[in-house]
Design a protein around this motif. Structure first.
Motif, short mmCIF file in Angstrom:
data_model
loop_
_atom_site.label_atom_id
_atom_site.label_comp_id
_atom_site.label_asym_id
_atom_site.label_seq_id
_atom_site.Cartn_x
_atom_site.Cartn_y
_atom_site.Cartn_z
N LEU A 70 0.87 -1.17 0.00
CA LEU A 70 0.00 0.00 0.00
C LEU A 70 0.91 1.23 0.00
N VAL A 71 1.05 1.85 -1.17
CA VAL A 71 2.05 2.89 -1.38
C VAL A 71 1.38 4.26 -1.31
N THR A 72 1.87 5.09 -0.40
CA THR A 72 1.37 6.44 -0.25
C THR A 72 2.50 7.44 -0.48
N LYS A 102 -9.72 6.61 -4.31
CA LYS A 102 -10.82 7.27 -5.02
C LYS A 102 -12.05 6.37 -5.13
N SER A 103 -11.95 5.13 -4.67
CA SER A 103 -13.00 4.14 -4.89
C SER A 103 -14.20 4.37 -3.98
N ASP A 104 -15.27 3.64 -4.29
CA ASP A 104 -16.41 3.54 -3.38
C ASP A 104 -15.93 2.93 -2.06
N ARG A 151 -8.56 9.29 1.73
CA ARG A 151 -9.35 8.74 2.84
C ARG A 151 -8.63 7.55 3.44
N GLU A 152 -9.06 7.14 4.63
CA GLU A 152 -8.47 6.00 5.32
C GLU A 152 -9.10 4.70 4.83
N PHE A 153 -8.33 3.63 4.90
CA PHE A 153 -8.84 2.30 4.55
C PHE A 153 -9.21 1.54 5.82
N PRO A 154 -10.12 0.55 5.70
CA PRO A 154 -10.50 -0.24 6.89
C PRO A 154 -9.29 -0.96 7.48
#
Length: 372
Positions: free
Chosen positions: A97-99, A214-216, A279-282
């Motif tokens: 997971l690249v930020t 950017k996803s749902d 946004r943050e991911f679960p």
């Protein structure tokens, strides 16, 4: 001697596992393997898969690699801690997971891995707010199939009528028309980038999932199931009850055989997921990924990037790099692509870097966070 030069002169020390394979197989040099590609360490027992049948190795995509990476350059383009994180993801068979800020090279990392490890064409899935997991796995052209079946049935009917009126010709050994095979189900199914990456290959495919933030809100969790299990089903093929079906893949002109409507990988793909931090991911999703925060490149890395893309070190490039670094230090949002554009423009024949020319350079190196 700078710290960067000391790292270049220092011998690489990669501890080998019990099977003799070094765990650190990726060094971010941007150089394709001279001979056989490096062996990737065996997967942990809990990340082993048994997909079949094996698919042919994918072809390289040299044009895409050159466009993203430029010419091969033996100097590392990442920092040591970043290289270690990539190697850990390779060893553990976990997504990266690249930020990092826009333009820092998050997407380019997938092409860097593919070139250096000899893993062939990168499969890219660009995500938008309306993207669904099914689009990444496969597409089924139900309308096209219905039209093809209708056309085939019309041909069969016409052929039967022609045969009834030409019995003598048939008796003489002439085959009647309208006996073509019906349209095959697999001709209307195309595996997407994620679906293709999860096919059974002897060596892993590289899958780039671009801008997942950017996803749902449900997509990361939906994606998690397929990546965790390394497999998925195509319901249309399962209902068809055919033992094996040949379908199209995301690779141009390529097909793959799907057995029993189920796809399972043999080697878990190298998954590079990029995020701009919108946004943050679960937590369940983040737990299964290795985080990699990419920082703006150092001066030595910027010089290396310019040389690899322009095949030379143009006069005046140091001044532009100085200005680029100054803007980054002042908190500006800058992209390496902006620097490449400015260097290429200033080296164009007859370009004058003053008055109106200076305005163009300012335009190219503008702060992207300001919206203009």
């Amino acid at each position: 001697m700078t710290e960067y030069e000391q790292e270049q002169d220092a011998p690489a020390v990669d501890a080998a596992g019990a099977d003799g394979t070094a765990w650190r197989v990726f060094h971010a040099t941007g150089a394709a393997p001279a001979g056989a590609p490096p062996a990737i360490p065996p997967a942990p027992p809990w990340r082993e898969f048994a997909g079949q049948p094996l698919q042919p190795a994918p072809a390289d995509d040299d044009r895409a690699e050159r466009r993203r990476l430029g010419a091969e350059d033996p100097r590392p383009s990442l920092r040591d801690d970043e290289i270690d994180t990539v190697n850990a993801a390779l060893l553990l068979r976990r997504p990266l997971l690249v930020t990092g800020p826009p333009g820092v090279g998050k997407s380019t990392l997938a092409y860097l891995i593919a070139r250096e490890l000899g893993l062939g064409r990168v499969l890219q899935w660009s995500v938008v707010s309306r993207t669904t997991l099914r689009e990444g796995l496969y597409a089924y052209d139900s309308i096209g199939r219905a039209q093809a079946i209708a056309t085939w049935r019309a041909g069969v009917t016409a052929g039967a009528e022609a045969s009834a009126g030409a019995g003598a010709a048939v008796g003489a050994g002439v085959e009647p028309a309208g006996r073509e095979q019906p349209p095959q189900l697999g001709d209307f199914i195309t595996l997407g980038p994620v679906g293709t990456a999860l096919l059974a290959y002897e060596r892993p495919r590289v899958l780039l999932i671009d801008e997942l933030d950017k996803s749902d809100i449900d997509l990361p969790n939906d994606l998690l199931h397929a990546l965790e299990n390394g497999s998925y089903e195509v319901p249309e093929l399962v209902r068809g009850a055919l033992p094996a079906v040949s379908v199209f893949t995301d690779d141009p002109g390529a097909r793959a055989e799907v057995v029993g409507g189920r796809v399972e990988c043999r080697e878990f793909p190298v998954v590079v997921i990029t995020s701009n931090g919108e946004r943050e991911f679960p937590a369940a999703f983040r737990r299964r990924c290795l985080p990699l925060e990419m920082r703006p490149p150092s001066r030595e890395q910027l010089v290396s990037i310019v040389i690899s893309h322009l095949r030379s070190r143009p006069e005046g490039v140091d001044t532009l790099i100085d200005e680029f670094e100054k803007r980054v230090r002042e908190g500006g949002t800058q992209s390496v692509d902006q620097l490449l554009n400015a260097v290429h423009l200033t080296t164009a024949g007859g370009f004058q870097a003053d008055t109106d020319g200076r305005k163009l350079i300012e335009l190219l190196l503008r702060d992207l966070a300001k919206g203009r």
